[in-house]
Design a protein around this motif. Structure first.
Motif, PDB file in Angstrom:
ATOM      1  N   UNK A 176       0.524  -0.787   0.495  1.00 34.50           N
ATOM      2  CA  UNK A 176      -0.167   0.280  -0.249  1.00 34.50           C
ATOM      3  C   UNK A 176       1.257   0.634   0.318  1.00 34.50           C
ATOM      4  N   UNK A 177       2.208   1.412   1.197  1.00 32.44           N
ATOM      5  CA  UNK A 177       2.948   2.539   1.082  1.00 32.44           C
ATOM      6  C   UNK A 177       3.643   2.434  -0.444  1.00 32.44           C
ATOM      7  N   UNK A 178       4.058   1.825  -1.317  1.00 39.48           N
ATOM      8  CA  UNK A 178       4.562   2.000  -2.502  1.00 39.48           C
ATOM      9  C   UNK A 178       3.776   2.401  -3.365  1.00 39.48           C
ATOM     10  N   UNK A 179       2.488   2.007  -3.049  1.00 43.66           N
ATOM     11  CA  UNK A 179       1.418   2.270  -4.665  1.00 43.66           C
ATOM     12  C   UNK A 179       2.295   3.658  -4.763  1.00 43.66           C
ATOM     13  N   UNK A 180       2.309   4.887  -4.334  1.00 47.91           N
ATOM     14  CA  UNK A 180       1.959   5.707  -4.323  1.00 47.91           C
ATOM     15  C   UNK A 180       2.768   5.956  -5.423  1.00 47.91           C
ATOM     16  N   UNK A 181       4.618   5.659  -5.312  1.00 51.73           N
ATOM     17  CA  UNK A 181       5.241   5.684  -6.230  1.00 51.73           C
ATOM     18  C   UNK A 181       4.737   6.194  -7.309  1.00 51.73           C
ATOM     19  N   UNK A 182       4.276   5.134  -7.701  1.00 59.17           N
ATOM     20  CA  UNK A 182       3.544   4.860  -9.056  1.00 59.17           C
ATOM     21  C   UNK A 182       3.133   6.297  -9.551  1.00 59.17           C
ATOM     22  N   UNK A 183       1.482   6.718  -8.610  1.00 58.37           N
ATOM     23  CA  UNK A 183       1.207   7.896  -8.756  1.00 58.37           C
ATOM     24  C   UNK A 183       2.381   9.227  -9.067  1.00 58.37           C
ATOM     25  N   UNK A 184       2.827   9.285  -8.619  1.00 58.85           N
ATOM     26  CA  UNK A 184       3.807  10.688  -7.969  1.00 58.85           C
ATOM     27  C   UNK A 184       5.043  10.347  -9.329  1.00 58.85           C
ATOM     28  N   UNK A 185       5.695   9.268  -9.918  1.00 58.82           N
ATOM     29  CA  UNK A 185       6.023   9.439 -10.903  1.00 58.82           C
ATOM     30  C   UNK A 185       5.368  10.066 -11.862  1.00 58.82           C
ATOM     31  N   UNK A 186       3.956   9.312 -11.953  1.00 56.72           N
ATOM     32  CA  UNK A 186       3.861   9.609 -13.039  1.00 56.72           C
ATOM     33  C   UNK A 186       2.510  10.875 -13.686  1.00 56.72           C
ATOM     34  N   UNK A 187       2.939  11.751 -12.050  1.00 55.10           N
ATOM     35  CA  UNK A 187       2.930  12.966 -11.764  1.00 55.10           C
ATOM     36  C   UNK A 187       3.625  13.634 -12.600  1.00 55.10           C
TER      37      UNK A 187
ATOM     38  N   UNK B 222       6.226  12.510 -14.316  1.00 53.27           N
ATOM     39  CA  UNK B 222       6.027  12.735 -16.246  1.00 53.27           C
ATOM     40  C   UNK B 222       5.028  13.565 -17.038  1.00 53.27           C
ATOM     41  N   UNK B 223       4.327  13.929 -16.395  1.00 52.63           N
ATOM     42  CA  UNK B 223       3.237  14.654 -17.288  1.00 52.63           C
ATOM     43  C   UNK B 223       2.713  15.749 -16.367  1.00 52.63           C
ATOM     44  N   UNK B 224       2.821  16.589 -16.022  1.00 54.45           N
ATOM     45  CA  UNK B 224       3.211  17.773 -15.547  1.00 54.45           C
ATOM     46  C   UNK B 224       4.186  18.629 -16.154  1.00 54.45           C
ATOM     47  N   UNK B 225       4.980  18.255 -16.493  1.00 54.66           N
ATOM     48  CA  UNK B 225       6.148  19.537 -17.585  1.00 54.66           C
ATOM     49  C   UNK B 225       7.301  19.521 -16.262  1.00 54.66           C
ATOM     50  N   UNK B 226       7.667  18.564 -15.484  1.00 53.96           N
ATOM     51  CA  UNK B 226       8.385  19.164 -14.806  1.00 53.96           C
ATOM     52  C   UNK B 226       9.254  18.100 -14.672  1.00 53.96           C
ATOM     53  N   UNK B 227       9.552  17.477 -15.858  1.00 55.45           N
ATOM     54  CA  UNK B 227      10.843  16.838 -16.254  1.00 55.45           C
ATOM     55  C   UNK B 227      11.333  17.525 -18.195  1.00 55.45           C
ATOM     56  N   UNK B 228      10.560  17.944 -18.651  1.00 52.68           N
ATOM     57  CA  UNK B 228      11.217  19.139 -19.185  1.00 52.68           C
ATOM     58  C   UNK B 228      11.920  20.734 -18.349  1.00 52.68           C
ATOM     59  N   UNK B 229      11.622  20.267 -17.533  1.00 47.31           N
ATOM     60  CA  UNK B 229      12.674  21.513 -16.649  1.00 47.31           C
ATOM     61  C   UNK B 229      13.448  21.269 -16.279  1.00 47.31           C
TER      62      UNK B 229
ATOM     63  N   UNK C 124      -1.516   7.409 -17.647  1.00 47.62           N
ATOM     64  CA  UNK C 124      -2.299  10.020 -16.484  1.00 47.62           C
ATOM     65  C   UNK C 124      -1.850   9.037 -15.535  1.00 47.62           C
ATOM     66  N   UNK C 125      -1.777  10.172 -13.975  1.00 46.35           N
ATOM     67  CA  UNK C 125      -1.713   8.855 -12.878  1.00 46.35           C
ATOM     68  C   UNK C 125      -2.777   8.733 -12.345  1.00 46.35           C
ATOM     69  N   UNK C 126      -3.430   8.947 -12.895  1.00 46.65           N
ATOM     70  CA  UNK C 126      -5.485   7.806 -12.644  1.00 46.65           C
ATOM     71  C   UNK C 126      -5.006   6.546 -13.335  1.00 46.65           C
TER      72      UNK C 126
END
Length: 259
Positions: A75-86, A88-95, A170-172
């Protein structure tokens, strides 16, 4: 100020992203509380609601706690998928790619922060288990061995969730894919012996990665023959860990490079 012509060292670079992920974890208190409370609630339910029917001797808590520990890690590790996807999709990687840093370490930061967060959550779950009757018979060496197996499992499943977060659109979607993995402990020896399952299900339960990991932790903490369980547990973890890191690195390079 970081020089624009010289990248910081790999160690400094990693610490920056680890600190970033830890700060995000501290700010997202609700997710941390849920990662701790949900396994505790499941432990209390199985111990006090189902435990008497499953094991009338009252020793069921000793059987179920190793499975709850792995549920907590999942359960605790599953949030990593959401955080990483976020990320990758919110533009921070480009920065990050415009800065003199190694942007792949953003994934490492999420993984290390998750490992620290989940070891803390696991410690709390074990303390609560002791309060409700869990009575391990492990020696100091067996405790350290069990903690080592737990840490290896957390590291493994966190990298797997990180890879899932990278491939999800997507994060979802990342949360949905990760949720499927969380069902594996229910198809193992986490809550009941595999011998009590239907014959067609026993083969699945006995030969999937979670069962030898649980049996190793159970044998180390409450006694029993570790036998080959520990080698299967370590082997499964290392195999999945290596494949997950390779998958994550390849996907990150492909996705980040195409931006």
């Amino acid at each position: 100020m970081i020089s624009q012509t010289k990248k910081p060292s790999l160690l400094v670079n990693s610490f920056v992203f680890i600190e970033r992920s830890l700060l995000h974890s501290l700010r997202n208190v609700d997710a941390l509380i849920m990662a701790i409370m949900l396994p505790i609630m499941l432990m209390l339910m199985f111990t006090y609601v189902f435990g008497g029917a499953i094991d009338p001797s009252g020793q069921y808590v000793n059987y179920v706690v190793p499975g709850i520990i792995l549920l907590c890690a999942g359960f605790g590790s599953s949030s990593t998928a959401f955080d990483v996807s976020t990320d990758m999709t919110n533009g921070i990687i480009d920065r990050f790619r415009t800065m003199p840093i190694q942007s792949m370490n953003v994934i490492t930061g999420h993984v290390v922060a998750s490992l620290a967060r989940n070891l803390l959550a696991t410690s709390i779950v074990i303390i609560v288990a002791l309060l409700v009757g869990f009575r391990p018979s492990a020696t100091i060496f067996e405790w350290f061995s069990a903690i080592g197996v737990i840490a290896l499992f957390i590291l493994t499943i966190t990298w797997l969730f990180a890879a899932i977060g990278l491939v999800a659109s997507t994060p979802a979607a990342a949360s949905g894919y990760g949720f499927i993995i969380l069902f594996l402990p229910y198809l193992s020896s986490a809550f009941v012996p595999t011998s009590t399952m239907p014959k067609w299900l026993q083969g699945v339960a006995e030969n999937q990665p979670i069962t030898p990991i649980i049996e190793t932790i159970r044998s180390l903490l409450v006694g029993g023959e570790v036998a080959n369980h520990i080698w299967w547990a370590i082997g499964w973890c290392l195999l999945i860990l290596i494949l997950s890191i390779m998958w994550a690195a390849w996907t990150f390079k492909r996705k980040a490079g195409s931006r």
